[in-house]
Design an enzyme around this catalytic site. Structure first.
Site, mmCIF file in Angstrom:
data_model
loop_
_atom_site.group_PDB
_atom_site.id
_atom_site.type_symbol
_atom_site.label_atom_id
_atom_site.label_comp_id
_atom_site.label_asym_id
_atom_site.label_seq_id
_atom_site.Cartn_x
_atom_site.Cartn_y
_atom_site.Cartn_z
ATOM 1 C CD GLU A 193 -2.905 1.428 2.195
ATOM 2 O OE1 GLU A 193 -2.862 0.754 3.234
ATOM 3 O OE2 GLU A 193 -3.843 2.201 1.908
ATOM 4 C CD GLU A 201 1.376 8.344 5.215
ATOM 5 O OE1 GLU A 201 0.464 7.959 4.488
ATOM 6 O OE2 GLU A 201 1.837 9.515 5.167
ATOM 7 C CG ASP A 251 8.356 9.151 -2.640
ATOM 8 O OD1 ASP A 251 7.350 8.505 -2.970
ATOM 9 O OD2 ASP A 251 8.814 10.111 -3.301
ATOM 10 C CG ASP A 311 -2.060 13.547 -0.723
ATOM 11 O OD1 ASP A 311 -2.658 14.066 0.220
ATOM 12 O OD2 ASP A 311 -1.189 12.663 -0.579
ATOM 13 C CE LYS A 359 -4.280 26.293 -6.303
ATOM 14 N NZ LYS A 359 -3.542 26.779 -5.148
ATOM 15 C CG ASP A 419 -12.708 11.925 -2.015
ATOM 16 O OD1 ASP A 419 -11.509 11.698 -2.287
ATOM 17 O OD2 ASP A 419 -13.054 12.851 -1.264
ATOM 18 C CB THR A 421 -10.672 5.894 5.205
ATOM 19 O OG1 THR A 421 -10.808 6.667 4.011
ATOM 20 C CG2 THR A 421 -10.176 4.511 4.886
ATOM 21 C CE1 TYR A 458 -7.303 12.645 4.154
ATOM 22 C CE2 TYR A 458 -6.935 10.485 5.130
ATOM 23 C CZ TYR A 458 -6.590 11.809 4.997
ATOM 24 O OH TYR A 458 -5.544 12.317 5.709
ATOM 25 C CD GLU A 459 -15.473 5.220 0.828
ATOM 26 O OE1 GLU A 459 -14.614 4.458 1.282
ATOM 27 O OE2 GLU A 459 -16.333 4.863 0.015
#
Ligand SMILES: C[S@@+](CC[C@H](N)C(=O)[O-])C[C@H]1O[C@@H](n2cnc3c(N)ncnc32)[C@H](O)[C@@H]1O
Length: 243
Positions: free
Chosen positions: A71, A96, A123, A146, A150, A182, A217, A219-220
């Site tokens: 992941e 992470e 990373d 993320d 822009k 999302d 989660t 974020y979702e």
């Protein structure tokens, strides 16, 4: 599968370094569990970068050979911990860069006594090409990466054709890449960059059904509360062309 060698990942990173300050329970979790779950990785120029010659013996890290799940961007482990616990037959490696989130993950892993997870505080976009053999990854998860909205920041998006080259090389013959977002513009961008990639096949020919084992989660939930639609995608490695 494409025989093109993976292009080296450019230096632009897909994350912003935030404060590394931990709260008390995160600091405790770090103290208690870092030695068990964190993997030592030789660093490059930045403290999140992976040295070009870094290696990790994953079987030795886990103490066993097992199908490998990776992941990238595991956050506080909201998906990682329950999903890894539900796949005890697999070795799960998470990357992470945000230390307090990793500390929260360590706390959850310790509480739930999950033994099949290791975490790299680097990373993941650099780790993938450098730390894994070609054809060695059974599943790759990139959930709610993320979005970088822009146009001038699109180069920071984790998912693009360059990254897809690496994924296609690292996936095992029947390996799959599961994605969720999302943000509709990022979902469409993913389709645009991955559907026609010669090393990948869109398993469902379009959007994937929601992955049942993926929990909702933060974020979702935030995306749904704001009225956004969550899109799942699944790609598998394209078969090598027959002679
Ligand atoms: C929006 S959060 C989503 C976290 C998690 N996947 C979830 O759904 O709860 C994205 C996370 O990815 C991490 N991240 C972004 N790019 C990364 C990279 N190249 N390597 C490792 N972590 C990364 C960020 O630090 C952040 O914690």
């Amino acid at each position: 599968m494409t025989s093109r060698p993976p292009r080296p990942r450019r230096d632009v990173v897909s994350f912003v370094r935030r404060s590394t300050r931990m709260n008390e329970s995160q600091a405790k979790a770090w103290e208690r569990h870092a030695a068990t779950y964190l993997v030592e990785i030789a660093r490059g120029a930045m403290d999140t970068s992976v040295a070009p010659d870094a290696t990790v013996d994953w079987a030795a890290e886990f103490g066993r050979e097992a199908p490998l799940i990776v992941e990238i961007g595991s956050g506080a482990g909201d998906s990682l911990v329950p999903m890894a616990a539900g796949r005890p037959e697999c070795n799960v490696v998470a990357f992470e860069v945000f230390e307090p989130a990793v500390a929260s993950t360590l706390g959850r892993l310790g509480r739930d006594a999950v033994t099949n997870v290791r975490i790299g505080l680097v990373d993941g976009a650099q780790a993938l090409p450098r730390l894994f053999d070609d054809g060695s990854i059974t599943e790759l998860w990139t959930f709610f990466a993320d979005p970088w909205h822009k146009t001038r920041h699109h180069k920071r998006r984790l998912v693009d054709a360059e990254f897809a080259d690496v994924v296609a090389a690292k996936l095992a013959p029947s390996g799959v890449w599961r994605l969720a977002t999302d943000w509709e513009d990022y979902a469409l961008w993913m389709r645009e960059h991955l559907d026609d990639h010669p090393g990948l096949v869109n398993v469902h020919g379009g959007w994937a059904p929601r992955l049942a084992e993926r929990p909702v989660t933060k974020y979702e939930a935030r995306g749904l509360a704001a009225g956004r639609t969550v899109h799942d995608l699944t790609y598998r490695r394209a078969d090598a062309p027959q002679d």
